[in-house]
Enzyme design. Structure first.
Site, PDB file in Angstrom:
ATOM      1  N   ARG A 194      16.381   1.730  -3.973  1.00  0.00           N
ATOM      2  CA  ARG A 194      15.281   1.495  -3.030  1.00  0.00           C
ATOM      3  C   ARG A 194      15.887   1.267  -1.659  1.00  0.00           C
ATOM      4  NH1 ARG A 194      11.999  -3.726  -3.751  1.00  0.00           N
ATOM      5  NH2 ARG A 194      12.783  -4.317  -1.691  1.00  0.00           N
ATOM      6  N   GLU A 232      18.740  -1.431  -1.733  1.00  0.00           N
ATOM      7  CA  GLU A 232      18.570  -2.185  -2.972  1.00  0.00           C
ATOM      8  C   GLU A 232      18.971  -1.332  -4.174  1.00  0.00           C
ATOM      9  OE1 GLU A 232      17.613  -5.279  -3.307  1.00  0.00           O
ATOM     10  OE2 GLU A 232      16.383  -5.868  -1.605  1.00  0.00           O
ATOM     11  N   ARG A 253       0.851  -1.185   0.000  1.00  0.00           N
ATOM     12  CA  ARG A 253       0.000   0.000   0.000  1.00  0.00           C
ATOM     13  C   ARG A 253       0.890   1.238   0.000  1.00  0.00           C
ATOM     14  NH1 ARG A 253       1.040  -3.410   4.566  1.00  0.00           N
ATOM     15  NH2 ARG A 253       0.848  -2.260   6.518  1.00  0.00           N
TER      16      ARG A 253
END
Length: 297
Positions: A246, A263, A216
């Site tokens: 990320r 990441e 979400r």
């Protein structure tokens, strides 16, 4: 001025089947006038030297043959622009980078690394996580209770037998509040999501688990953004802002945010949660390839 440029998004057999970002990224690149296609990084028939730019996206099988993948990244960078760069790829594909981040003052999940041949020192109390330092999508990871110590010792031994360095981390008590994933494009914050924890059942290694349950949208706090930017600033081998990044964040027991993972190689960027994300990505690729070609955009 429109630049006709060939761009490859490097993926893998698993990525070709399951990369949900890929269709939107290819569409955005082609809308920018780029000749874009997806290709498995280990496709021996694909000519990487014929590309102006190669963007690593869903090379999700690299943990099983990391040396080969690193050699591929070096070879591609010698003939085309590679994002993210090979030096960053080498550093970020082994999670011992968490030790580097901690050494640079970035708060991370406390981690003990245990190389093959070393004795595993497991926590005396509380829940903890055992996983290999080279992995993707929580592959080979499991959560253990204090009562499952013997089971965890067997897990460590199995990973060592496979040649893996093992990570031992506390299982954060606030992880049920959700992991945060902050996505950056060209060094600028783009969007964020929150997802439920992955290691839900203690004592189970499940390599078929859903890697990003219950996604979400998430609005990061100032503290989360500051932590993510500090982590990115600590990345070595970085000559310019990374094309994408990320930063996965959770909360420690004292309520402070900590980096779980950084990441920089093949993360899901959750583009279906940010309508403008693919266009931002494509604009960055376009500008960077044009600059490499010496064309003014």
């Amino acid at each position: 001025m429109t630049v006709t440029t060939r761009v490859a998004l490097a993926t893998s057999a698993p990525g070709l089947d399951a990369d949900s970002d890929m269709p939107a990224l290819l569409e955005a690149l082609r809308a920018r006038g780029l000749d874009a296609e997806a290709a498995a990084w280990d496709d021996e028939d694909f000519d990487w030297s014929g590309c102006d730019a190669v963007v690593i996206r869903s090379t999700w099988d690299y943990p099983l043959r990391r040396p080969e993948f690193l050699a591929w990244a070096d070879a591609v960078q010698a003939v085309a622009r590679l994002d993210n760069p090979a030096g960053v790829v080498r550093w970020n594909t082994d999670k011992v980078y968490l030790r580097d981040l901690a050494g640079r003052g970035v708060p991370v999940v406390p981690t003990r690394f245990v190389a093959p041949g070393e004795e595993a020192v497991l926590p005396d109390g509380g829940e903890f996580v055992v996983k290999p330092s080279v992995s993707a999508g929580a592959y080979g990871a499991a959560r253990y209770t204090a009562a499952q110590r013997d089971l965890a010792v067997g897990h460590v031994a199995a990973l060592h037998d496979a040649g893996s360095t093992v990570m031992v981390q506390p299982y954060l008590s606030r992880i049920d509040e959700g992991e945060r994933a902050l996505v950056f494009l060209g060094g600028a914050f783009s969007h964020a999501i929150r997802k439920d924890p992955v290691l839900t059942e203690p004592g189970v290694v499940d390599n078929d688990r859903v890697p990003h349950p219950n996604l979400r949208p998430h609005r990061p706090s100032a503290a989360e953004l500051a932590l993510a930017r500090a982590a990115l600033a600590a990345v070595p081998e970085r000559q310019e802002e990374l094309l994408y990044a990320r930063v996965d964040i959770a909360y420690a027991d004292d309520g402070s945010p900590v980096v779980m993972e950084l990441e920089l190689v093949e993360p899901n960027l959750f583009m279906d949660h940010e309508a403008q994300g693919p266009a931002r990505f494509a604009d960055l690729v376009y500008r960077r390839t044009a600059e490499r070609a010496g064309v003014t955009t």
